[in-house]
Design an enzyme around this catalytic site. Structure first.
Site, PDB file in Angstrom:
ATOM      1  N   GLY A 197      90.666  40.596   5.700  1.00 52.96           N
ATOM      2  CA  GLY A 197      92.125  39.767   6.020  1.00 52.96           C
ATOM      3  C   GLY A 197      92.389  38.846   5.260  1.00 52.96           C
ATOM      4  O   GLY A 197      91.414  38.299   4.241  1.00 52.96           O
ATOM      5  N   GLU A 220      85.601  40.100   4.033  1.00 51.67           N
ATOM      6  CA  GLU A 220      86.359  40.369   2.833  1.00 51.67           C
ATOM      7  C   GLU A 220      87.641  39.806   2.820  1.00 51.67           C
ATOM      8  O   GLU A 220      88.369  40.425   3.645  1.00 51.67           O
ATOM      9  CB  GLU A 220      86.165  41.892   2.819  1.00 51.67           C
ATOM     10  CG  GLU A 220      86.093  42.512   1.606  1.00 51.67           C
ATOM     11  CD  GLU A 220      87.559  42.607   0.943  1.00 51.67           C
ATOM     12  OE1 GLU A 220      88.094  41.801   0.228  1.00 51.67           O
ATOM     13  OE2 GLU A 220      88.054  43.839   1.242  1.00 51.67           O
ATOM     14  N   CYS A 234      94.097  43.720  -1.881  1.00 51.28           N
ATOM     15  CA  CYS A 234      93.125  42.327  -2.248  1.00 51.28           C
ATOM     16  C   CYS A 234      92.740  42.213  -3.663  1.00 51.28           C
ATOM     17  O   CYS A 234      92.581  41.283  -4.182  1.00 51.28           O
ATOM     18  CB  CYS A 234      92.025  42.033  -1.078  1.00 51.28           C
ATOM     19  SG  CYS A 234      90.890  43.485  -0.954  1.00 51.28           S
TER      20      CYS A 234
HETATM   21  P1  NDP Z   1      95.644  38.365   8.990  1.00 57.82           P
HETATM   22  O1  NDP Z   1      94.297  38.019   8.107  1.00 57.82           O
HETATM   23  O2  NDP Z   1      96.170  37.650   9.851  1.00 57.82           O
HETATM   24  O3  NDP Z   1      95.087  39.837   9.571  1.00 57.82           O
HETATM   25  C1  NDP Z   1      93.970  40.426   9.722  1.00 57.82           C
HETATM   26  C2  NDP Z   1      93.503  40.999  10.698  1.00 57.82           C
HETATM   27  O4  NDP Z   1      92.887  39.872  11.251  1.00 57.82           O
HETATM   28  C3  NDP Z   1      94.189  41.693  11.687  1.00 57.82           C
HETATM   29  O5  NDP Z   1      93.565  42.569  12.595  1.00 57.82           O
HETATM   30  C4  NDP Z   1      94.547  40.317  12.651  1.00 57.82           C
HETATM   31  O6  NDP Z   1      95.345  40.797  13.824  1.00 57.82           O
HETATM   32  C5  NDP Z   1      93.549  39.671  12.690  1.00 57.82           C
HETATM   33  N1  NDP Z   1      93.592  38.108  12.936  1.00 57.82           N
HETATM   34  C6  NDP Z   1      94.751  37.048  12.342  1.00 57.82           C
HETATM   35  N2  NDP Z   1      94.456  36.026  12.916  1.00 57.82           N
HETATM   36  C7  NDP Z   1      93.142  36.047  13.663  1.00 57.82           C
HETATM   37  C8  NDP Z   1      92.400  34.882  14.209  1.00 57.82           C
HETATM   38  N3  NDP Z   1      92.728  33.593  14.138  1.00 57.82           N
HETATM   39  N4  NDP Z   1      91.218  35.234  14.872  1.00 57.82           N
HETATM   40  C9  NDP Z   1      90.814  36.764  14.714  1.00 57.82           C
HETATM   41  N5  NDP Z   1      91.627  37.792  14.190  1.00 57.82           N
HETATM   42  C10 NDP Z   1      92.770  37.453  13.407  1.00 57.82           C
HETATM   43  O7  NDP Z   1      96.771  38.947   7.812  1.00 57.82           O
HETATM   44  P2  NDP Z   1      98.066  38.864   7.944  1.00 57.82           P
HETATM   45  O8  NDP Z   1      98.628  40.241   8.592  1.00 57.82           O
HETATM   46  O9  NDP Z   1      98.917  37.859   8.855  1.00 57.82           O
HETATM   47  O10 NDP Z   1      98.354  38.846   6.559  1.00 57.82           O
HETATM   48  C11 NDP Z   1      98.686  37.512   6.065  1.00 57.82           C
HETATM   49  C12 NDP Z   1      97.781  37.493   4.553  1.00 57.82           C
HETATM   50  O11 NDP Z   1      96.603  37.687   4.653  1.00 57.82           O
HETATM   51  C13 NDP Z   1      98.436  38.242   3.769  1.00 57.82           C
HETATM   52  O12 NDP Z   1      99.857  37.911   2.847  1.00 57.82           O
HETATM   53  C14 NDP Z   1      97.552  38.585   2.714  1.00 57.82           C
HETATM   54  O13 NDP Z   1      97.410  37.495   1.755  1.00 57.82           O
HETATM   55  C15 NDP Z   1      96.095  38.210   3.326  1.00 57.82           C
HETATM   56  N6  NDP Z   1      95.708  39.669   3.755  1.00 57.82           N
HETATM   57  C16 NDP Z   1      94.496  40.005   2.756  1.00 57.82           C
HETATM   58  C17 NDP Z   1      94.075  41.271   3.017  1.00 57.82           C
HETATM   59  C18 NDP Z   1      93.016  41.595   1.952  1.00 57.82           C
HETATM   60  O14 NDP Z   1      92.693  42.745   1.932  1.00 57.82           O
HETATM   61  N7  NDP Z   1      92.173  40.863   1.691  1.00 57.82           N
HETATM   62  C19 NDP Z   1      94.745  42.189   4.034  1.00 57.82           C
HETATM   63  C20 NDP Z   1      95.533  41.614   4.989  1.00 57.82           C
HETATM   64  C21 NDP Z   1      96.269  40.401   4.980  1.00 57.82           C
HETATM   65  P3  NDP Z   1      96.676  40.685  14.296  1.00 57.82           P
HETATM   66  O15 NDP Z   1      97.358  41.844  13.595  1.00 57.82           O
HETATM   67  O16 NDP Z   1      96.630  41.021  15.839  1.00 57.82           O
HETATM   68  O17 NDP Z   1      97.202  39.405  13.945  1.00 57.82           O
END
Ligand code: NDP
Length: 430
Positions: free
Chosen positions: A185, A207, A241
């Site tokens: 994420g 990742e 990503c």
């Molecule tokens: P997040 O990183 O917020 O979400 C990914 C996962 O992490 C989800 O399951 C989310 O849960 C969880 N999460 C979010 N915040 C926390 C926290 N503080 N503690 C624990 N778990 C957490 O991504 P977003 O969906 O908000 O996307 C935002 C940006 O992140 C994108 O624009 C992109 O730049 C990046 N991203 C990158 C990815 C990759 O493959 N590298 C994949 C997704 C996002 P919940 O859905 O409940 O918030």
């Protein structure tokens, strides 16, 4: 924490005490069976993905099929977790690889099946059990994966989907039975989760994002590079990503390559995500589209020039945009997670390398040149977990996948991933 969630953690821990005794080859048979179920139902699962996060259905089906391929890779994989003998003067002289226990997966919405299974399959094959905290818009995918594994014959508790929001992650990770976490994420989520893991002395694997370079030289196959570059930027509506996000063009071919690239870019038009012909659909959430639009505007305020405007046509849909960005623009420190590409021009190899490396991330880069010496120069000097030569990034179960710098740490895929959530236990003496 809700009692129902705590109960699931206890079930995962109980399941671990039996699962760790199941022979590696028996675990592999179940993985092969699950792969078969996925492959046979790729359309059905593809629809779940598309309905949850808008990816074009052809890409969703391909995602499910790729999961089956990856699982077959692990179903046939060599058992590198067998005890290893070490030459020494001792009678006992060996290393055992012991699974850690219950591992938490915190997973995103952009590849709702792939990201989960890519992490879970090697961890399960190593003898761990899994609890999944999926992205809040992907609980249907999480449940579907749990059901596939149960149908394949995995014992109850080996893999469980927890339908919880991210606020509960802290308590889950702090729970005694949870021994590690893998998160895919954003850097923000990754940093928060890794710090909780660190405070509790638990293993973490991250990742995170990237802003990969796609570097094109005068001796490359320009037509092929244009097609691959645009596909890399725009597939999954730019929400990948390892998407190529910065196109670094050799100044000698700017006039030649850019028109080809633009022509290819304009072929991606918004369509119905459930239509198999659609190549581009809306973003997963409206707030992610808001964020991309804000980044576009900030880039322009800092001197970026429009090549193709990013046009918002609904809450979550854009006509893809392309901007020319100069060194120093703050947008280069960010990840553009949507249909917006950046063009940069380099005078020579050294400048192309400097631009490519001048970002916080280090996920995967792609270099297009037929010159062997040039290929080697970039292979040795690019700061990223993967370097592709004359191909766009596309992960492959046979090769390790992971980032450097702010793109995270740890390895997914390949045999190396089998050792991420095990303890190397030394047995030595007489
Ligand atoms: P997040 O990183 O917020 O979400 C990914 C996962 O992490 C989800 O399951 C989310 O849960 C969880 N999460 C979010 N915040 C926390 C926290 N503080 N503690 C624990 N778990 C957490 O991504 P977003 O969906 O908000 O996307 C935002 C940006 O992140 C994108 O624009 C992109 O730049 C990046 N991203 C990158 C990815 C990759 O493959 N590298 C994949 C997704 C996002 P919940 O859905 O409940 O918030």
């Amino acid at each position: 924490m809700e009692q129902s969630i705590e109960n699931k953690l206890i079930i995962a821990d109980k399941a671990f005490s039996e699962w760790k005794k199941v022979p590696f080859e028996e675990r592999q048979k179940l993985i092969a069976k699950a792969a078969e179920i996925l492959k046979a139902n790729s359309e059905k699962f593809g629809r779940i993905i598309t309905t949850e996060m808008n990816k074009p259905i052809s890409e969703s089906i391909a995602e499910v099929e790729k999961c089956a391929l990856m699982m077959n890779y692990y179903a046939d994989a060599e058992n590198i977790l067998k005890p290893e003998k070490v030459e020494s003067e001792f009678a006992y002289s060996e290393v055992h690889f012991v699974p850690k226990g219950v591992i938490l997966g915190v997973m995103p919405w952009n590849f709702p099946f792939w990201q989960v299974l890519r992490f879970a399959v090697p961890a399960i094959l190593a003898g761990n059990t899994i609890v999944l905290k999926h992205a809040s818009i992907c609980f249907g995918s999480g449940n579907a994966i749990e059901n596939v594994l149960l149908e394949a014959g995995f014992p109850e508790g080996v893999f469980q989907n927890l339908e919880v929001g991210h606020k509960v992650v802290k308590e889950i990770l702090e729970h005694d039975v949870v021994k590690g976490v893998s998160l895919t994420g954003s850097g923000k989520a990754g940093g928060e989760v890794a710090s909780i893991a660190g405070l509790n002395i638990k293993k973490s694997l991250l990742e995170l994002g990237g802003s990969d370079a796609f570097i094109i030289f005068d001796d490359a196959d320009q037509e092929e590079a244009a097609k691959a570059g645009v596909k890399s930027r725009l597939q999954n509506c730019g929400q990948t990503c390892t998407a190529a996000k910065r196109f670094i063009i050799d100044e000698k071919i700017e006039g030649d390559f850019l028109p080809k690239f633009i022509e290819e870019y304009k072929k991606y038009e918004i369509g119905d995500p459930l239509d198999k012909e659609t190549k581009l659909a809306g973003m997963a959430r409206a707030d992610l589209a808001d964020e991309l639009e804000a980044q576009f505007n900030r880039a322009l305020e800092n001197g970026a020039e429009i090549i193709i405007p990013l046009e918002r046509i609904s809450d979550n849909e854009f006509k893809p945009g392309l901007i020319r960005v100069q060194k120093g623009n703050p947008v280069l420190k960010e990840e553009l997670f949507g249909p917006l590409g950046m063009i940069m021009i380099a005078k020579n190899d050294e400048e192309a390398l400097e631009i490519a490396n001048d970002i916080p991330f280090g996920l995967s880069n792609s270099v297009w040149t037929k010159d062997k010496a040039r290929q080697l120069f970039f292979i040795e000097n690019l700061e990223s977990g993967t370097v592709n030569i004359n191909r766009m990034t596309s992960s492959d179960p046979r090769f390790p996948f992971g980032g450097s710098k702010a793109s995270g740490y740890g390895t997914e895929l390949s045999l190396i991933a089998l050792k991420e959530f095990v303890t190397s236990k030394t047995i030595v003496g007489n």
